[in-house]
Motif scaffolding. Structure first.
Motif, short mmCIF file in Angstrom:
data_model
loop_
_atom_site.label_atom_id
_atom_site.label_comp_id
_atom_site.label_asym_id
_atom_site.label_seq_id
_atom_site.Cartn_x
_atom_site.Cartn_y
_atom_site.Cartn_z
N VAL A 93 -40.71 36.08 -7.30
CA VAL A 93 -41.41 35.62 -8.51
C VAL A 93 -41.06 36.53 -9.68
O VAL A 93 -40.80 36.04 -10.79
CB VAL A 93 -42.93 35.59 -8.27
CG1 VAL A 93 -43.65 35.23 -9.57
CG2 VAL A 93 -43.28 34.57 -7.18
N ARG A 94 -41.02 37.84 -9.46
CA ARG A 94 -40.67 38.77 -10.53
C ARG A 94 -39.26 38.48 -11.06
O ARG A 94 -39.01 38.51 -12.26
CB ARG A 94 -40.77 40.20 -10.02
CG ARG A 94 -40.30 41.27 -11.02
CD ARG A 94 -41.13 41.23 -12.31
NE ARG A 94 -40.64 42.21 -13.27
CZ ARG A 94 -41.09 43.46 -13.35
NH1 ARG A 94 -42.01 43.89 -12.49
NH2 ARG A 94 -40.61 44.27 -14.26
N PHE A 95 -38.33 38.19 -10.16
CA PHE A 95 -36.97 37.88 -10.57
C PHE A 95 -36.95 36.64 -11.46
O PHE A 95 -36.30 36.63 -12.52
CB PHE A 95 -36.09 37.65 -9.34
CG PHE A 95 -34.71 37.15 -9.66
CD1 PHE A 95 -33.74 38.03 -10.14
CD2 PHE A 95 -34.38 35.82 -9.50
CE1 PHE A 95 -32.46 37.57 -10.44
CE2 PHE A 95 -33.12 35.35 -9.80
CZ PHE A 95 -32.15 36.23 -10.27
N VAL A 96 -37.67 35.59 -11.06
CA VAL A 96 -37.72 34.36 -11.87
C VAL A 96 -38.41 34.63 -13.20
O VAL A 96 -38.01 34.09 -14.25
CB VAL A 96 -38.43 33.23 -11.10
CG1 VAL A 96 -38.52 31.97 -11.94
CG2 VAL A 96 -37.70 32.94 -9.79
N MET A 97 -39.43 35.48 -13.20
CA MET A 97 -40.10 35.84 -14.45
C MET A 97 -39.12 36.50 -15.43
O MET A 97 -39.12 36.21 -16.63
CB MET A 97 -41.27 36.79 -14.16
CG MET A 97 -42.45 36.14 -13.46
SD MET A 97 -43.66 37.37 -12.84
CE MET A 97 -44.17 38.17 -14.37
N VAL A 109 -46.91 29.90 -9.20
CA VAL A 109 -47.30 28.58 -8.70
C VAL A 109 -46.07 27.70 -8.52
O VAL A 109 -45.95 26.97 -7.51
CB VAL A 109 -48.31 27.92 -9.65
CG1 VAL A 109 -48.57 26.47 -9.23
CG2 VAL A 109 -49.62 28.71 -9.64
N ALA A 110 -45.13 27.75 -9.46
CA ALA A 110 -43.92 26.92 -9.36
C ALA A 110 -43.10 27.30 -8.13
O ALA A 110 -42.57 26.42 -7.42
CB ALA A 110 -43.08 27.08 -10.62
N VAL A 111 -42.97 28.60 -7.85
CA VAL A 111 -42.23 29.04 -6.68
C VAL A 111 -42.88 28.50 -5.40
O VAL A 111 -42.20 28.02 -4.49
CB VAL A 111 -42.13 30.58 -6.64
CG1 VAL A 111 -41.62 31.06 -5.27
CG2 VAL A 111 -41.20 31.07 -7.74
N SER A 112 -44.20 28.55 -5.35
CA SER A 112 -44.90 28.02 -4.17
C SER A 112 -44.68 26.52 -4.04
O SER A 112 -44.45 26.00 -2.93
CB SER A 112 -46.39 28.33 -4.27
OG SER A 112 -46.63 29.71 -4.16
N GLN A 153 -49.64 25.54 -2.68
CA GLN A 153 -49.40 25.36 -4.10
C GLN A 153 -50.24 26.28 -4.96
O GLN A 153 -50.58 25.96 -6.10
CB GLN A 153 -49.62 23.89 -4.48
CG GLN A 153 -51.01 23.36 -4.20
CD GLN A 153 -51.12 21.88 -4.52
OE1 GLN A 153 -50.69 21.02 -3.76
NE2 GLN A 153 -51.67 21.57 -5.69
N VAL A 154 -50.59 27.44 -4.42
CA VAL A 154 -51.24 28.50 -5.18
C VAL A 154 -50.36 29.74 -5.08
O VAL A 154 -49.31 29.73 -4.44
CB VAL A 154 -52.67 28.77 -4.66
CG1 VAL A 154 -53.54 27.53 -4.82
CG2 VAL A 154 -52.65 29.21 -3.20
N SER A 155 -50.79 30.83 -5.70
CA SER A 155 -49.94 32.03 -5.76
C SER A 155 -50.07 32.87 -4.49
O SER A 155 -50.49 34.03 -4.52
CB SER A 155 -50.31 32.84 -7.00
OG SER A 155 -50.11 32.07 -8.16
#
Length: 383
Positions: A93-97, A109-112, A153-155
């Motif tokens: 998630v940090r990488f995508v951020m 949430v999107a990653v999940s 579909q949550v974090s």
């Protein structure tokens, strides 16, 4: 005729999309009725509602990493801290951020969501190795609408872990051992499961050795087997103290600070709940029946049709939970990796049976969200 010509992946995507509409609607229903709580104000939006409970810890790992020194309580015991949460999901998630410059809430949430879809596709391919196509698709339906499916579909890391677990099991059944190394490594760094998978691998290779007369077991495969089992064990036990000491902090509210003893937590929990609710030995008897019943269930015809490897995994993971985890409300979430058993539940072809099962699962989602996710004052039932 048109349905028969529909590609398998389209069918799975349709099932996944319909199930996410159901789960999203239920999450929004509870969010609209949510009172102020430690994570949000009253009536939070979807993204805020998806950040409850352990999502905060994953966020801490993503933006701040792990503490260099374990925090201690005033009594000198290890306190709750980020070491209880493995790094693969928050680091992704940090990488995508960083790449998208978007904040934690939508990205996590999107990653999940993405992994929940990938898992549905992967589970279909996995079940297709052992079941007819229609049964495999209904098993995916059950996965997508299962009582715990809102967690996908949550974090939380569950959907990512489920994908890599399904992929690892698929590669195991296909005997693509070389590719299995990196997959198991990522899976083991997403949710605690590496030791259970190491046991499943050992059982797999032991089974192949004993059946080598009808199913050749080359020497090079035996060497790779030993290396793979050893790799998994090393990957998850190289430095266990910080993790296990931290995990013990979470159960201290129930039974105090007690040294981890294999297979003791469930007995300790049975005694705790028996004393709390004045049930005497009833929980201990229930625990014994549960263990015996689960072991017997692995030998019923519907489960045997899944083949030895999916049964090895189910038995290994159940044994792992029995050995190290203290059962309470979050135990429901820990059962998510047992999804291969859905292949047995999906086998009856009766339409009323299947409809009733789907309805029961959706009712189960409502019950789980009400009991475990929705925060109602002082809540002692975390997901």
């Amino acid at each position: 005729m048109r349905y028969r010509l529909t590609p398998w992946w389209v069918k799975v995507v349709v099932v996944w999309a319909a199930s996410r509409l159901v789960s999203t609607s239920l999450l929004l229903y509870f969010a609209a009725r949510q009172a102020p709580n430690p994570w949000s104000g009253a009536n939070p939006g979807y993204l805020q509602f998806a950040q409850f409970w352990d999502s905060t810890w994953y966020h801490i790992v993503a933006v701040g990493g792990y503490p260099a020194t374990l925090p201690l309580t005033t009594s000198g015991h290890v306190a709750e801290n980020a070491w209880a949460f493995l790094p693969a999901y928050p680091m992704l998630v940090r990488f995508v951020m960083v790449v998208t410059t978007l904040p934690w809430e939508p990205v996590s949430v999107a990653v999940s969501f993405v992994f929940s879809l990938l898992t549905a596709l992967m589970i279909y391919r996995l079940f297709l190795l052992r079941l007819p196509a229609a049964t495999a698709l209904f098993a995916v339906v059950l996965w997508c609408v299962a009582p715990l499916s809102p967690i996908l579909q949550v974090s939380y890391a569950e959907s990512m872990h489920a994908f890599f677990l399904a992929l690892a099991l698929y590669l195991l059944l296909e005997r693509r051992y070389e590719v299995l190394f990196p997959v198991v490594a990522i899976m083991s760094l997403t949710r605690p499961s590496g030791l259970a998978f190491a046991l499943a691998l050992a059982l797999h290779f032991g089974y192949r050795w004993f059946t080598r007369a009808r199913d050749p077991f080359p020497a090079r495969v035996g060497m790779l087997a030993a290396g793979l089992v050893g790799f998994v064990a090393w990957a998850v036990t190289g430095s266990p103290s910080a993790y296990t000491d931290t995990e013990l902090a979470w159960r201290s509210a129930y039974i105090g600070y007690i040294e981890l003893q294999p297979f003791a937590p469930w007995v300790q929990a049975a005694r705790f709940w028996g004393d709390l609710w004045h049930l005497g030995v009833v929980p201990l008897v229930a625990l014994a029946l549960l263990v015996v019943g689960f072991a017997a269930a692995l030998f019923i015809p519907a489960v045997r049709r899944l083949g030895p490897d999916l049964r090895f995994w189910s038995a290994s993971y159940a044994l792992y939970l029995l050995a190290v985890f203290f059962p309470q409300s979050s135990t429901f979430r820990l059962l998510v990796p047992m999804f291969p058993l859905l292949g047995a539940i999906a086998q009856p072809r009766s339409v009323p049976y299947r409809v009733a099962l789907v309805v029961a699962c959706i009712v189960g989602q409502f019950a789980w969200l009400s009991l475990c996710w929705w925060a109602d004052g002082y809540d002692w039932t975390p997901p």
